[in-house]
Design an enzyme around this catalytic site. Structure first.
Site, short mmCIF file in Angstrom:
data_model
loop_
_atom_site.label_atom_id
_atom_site.label_comp_id
_atom_site.label_asym_id
_atom_site.label_seq_id
_atom_site.Cartn_x
_atom_site.Cartn_y
_atom_site.Cartn_z
N HIS A 1 4.08 3.30 5.88
CA HIS A 1 4.12 4.16 7.01
C HIS A 1 5.52 4.34 7.73
CE1 HIS A 1 3.94 0.12 8.55
NE2 HIS A 1 4.49 0.49 9.53
N PHE A 2 5.59 5.36 8.21
CA PHE A 2 6.60 5.77 8.82
C PHE A 2 6.44 5.84 10.40
CE2 PHE A 2 7.77 7.08 4.72
CZ PHE A 2 9.02 7.15 4.49
N HIS A 3 7.70 5.47 11.19
CA HIS A 3 7.69 5.42 12.82
C HIS A 3 8.55 6.84 12.97
CE1 HIS A 3 6.17 1.37 13.63
NE2 HIS A 3 6.59 1.24 12.15
N ASP B 1 1.04 5.45 18.02
CA ASP B 1 1.15 3.87 17.89
C ASP B 1 0.70 3.53 18.88
OD1 ASP B 1 1.97 1.09 17.81
OD2 ASP B 1 3.55 1.95 16.43
N GLN C 1 8.30 -5.22 8.80
CA GLN C 1 7.00 -4.67 8.64
C GLN C 1 5.84 -5.53 8.93
OE1 GLN C 1 6.63 -3.41 4.38
NE2 GLN C 1 4.57 -2.38 4.83
#
Length: 144
Positions: A107-109, A37, A101
Site C-alpha cells: 500500500h501507498f500513503h 486512513d 510497515q
C-alpha cells in the site's frame, strides 16, 4: 515482520477488498482501491492498494501490477491536491516492519502537508468517520 514471508489473507486490507471490513472509499477501478486512513497522520491521509495482489510489499509485487498501481497513486494524489490544496504531499510506502510497515499488503500513503502544521503519529488516534466521509467525497469529486 521481515521482508521475507508469506502473505496473510486475513490482513485488514485483504478483508476490505473482500468486503468483510468497511472502508471510506475515495476511488476504485479495476486495478486499485483508494480509501481514507482511519488513523490519519494529517487531514486527508489516503491509502492506495492494488486489488489483485498478494504482495506484502513493493519488492514482491509483479511488474505488470506496478504500472497500473502507480497510475492510481498519481491519480489519487492529484485529487487530494485539488481537493485540499496542501502546501505539499508525502507519497510513501514501507517495506518490512523495521521500515515502519504495519499492514503487510502492499500500500501507498498519500499524506497532505501544510506549512506549520505538524505531522501526527500514525495510529495515534482514530479519525471521526463522519469527517472522513466528507473528506473522501471532496477528494473523490476531484479524481480525473
Amino acid at each position: 515482520m521481515s521482508l521475507d514471508g508469506s502473505y496473510d489473507a486475513g490482513n485488514i486490507f485483504a478483508k476490505i477488498l473482500r468486503g468483510e471490513m468497511p472502508a471510506v472509499k475515495v476511488y476504485e477501478d479495476e486495478h486499485v482501491l483508494a480509501f481514507m486512513d482511519v488513523f490519519p497522520q494529517a487531514k486527508g491521509h489516503t491509502l492506495v492498494i492494488p486489488k489483485q495482489s498478494s504482495a506484502r510489499n513493493f519488492l514482491e509485487e509483479a511488474p505488470d501490477v506496478i504500472g497500473p498501481l502507480m497510475l492510481g497513486v498519481q491519480r489519487v494524489a492529484r485529487a487530494v491536491r485539488a481537493a485540499l490544496n496542501p502546501d505539499g504531499l508525502v507519497i510513501t510506502q514501507f517495506n518490512g516492519a523495521p521500515a515502519g510497515q504495519t499492514v503487510f499488503h502492499l500500500h501507498f500513503h498519500i499524506i497532505p502537508r501544510w506549512e506549520g502544521v505538524p505531522l501526527g503519529r500514525h495510529a495515534q488516534g482514530m479519525a471521526d468517520m463522519d469527517e472522513l466521509k466528507v473528506l473522501a467525497a471532496e477528494i473523490s469529486a476531484k479524481v480525473g
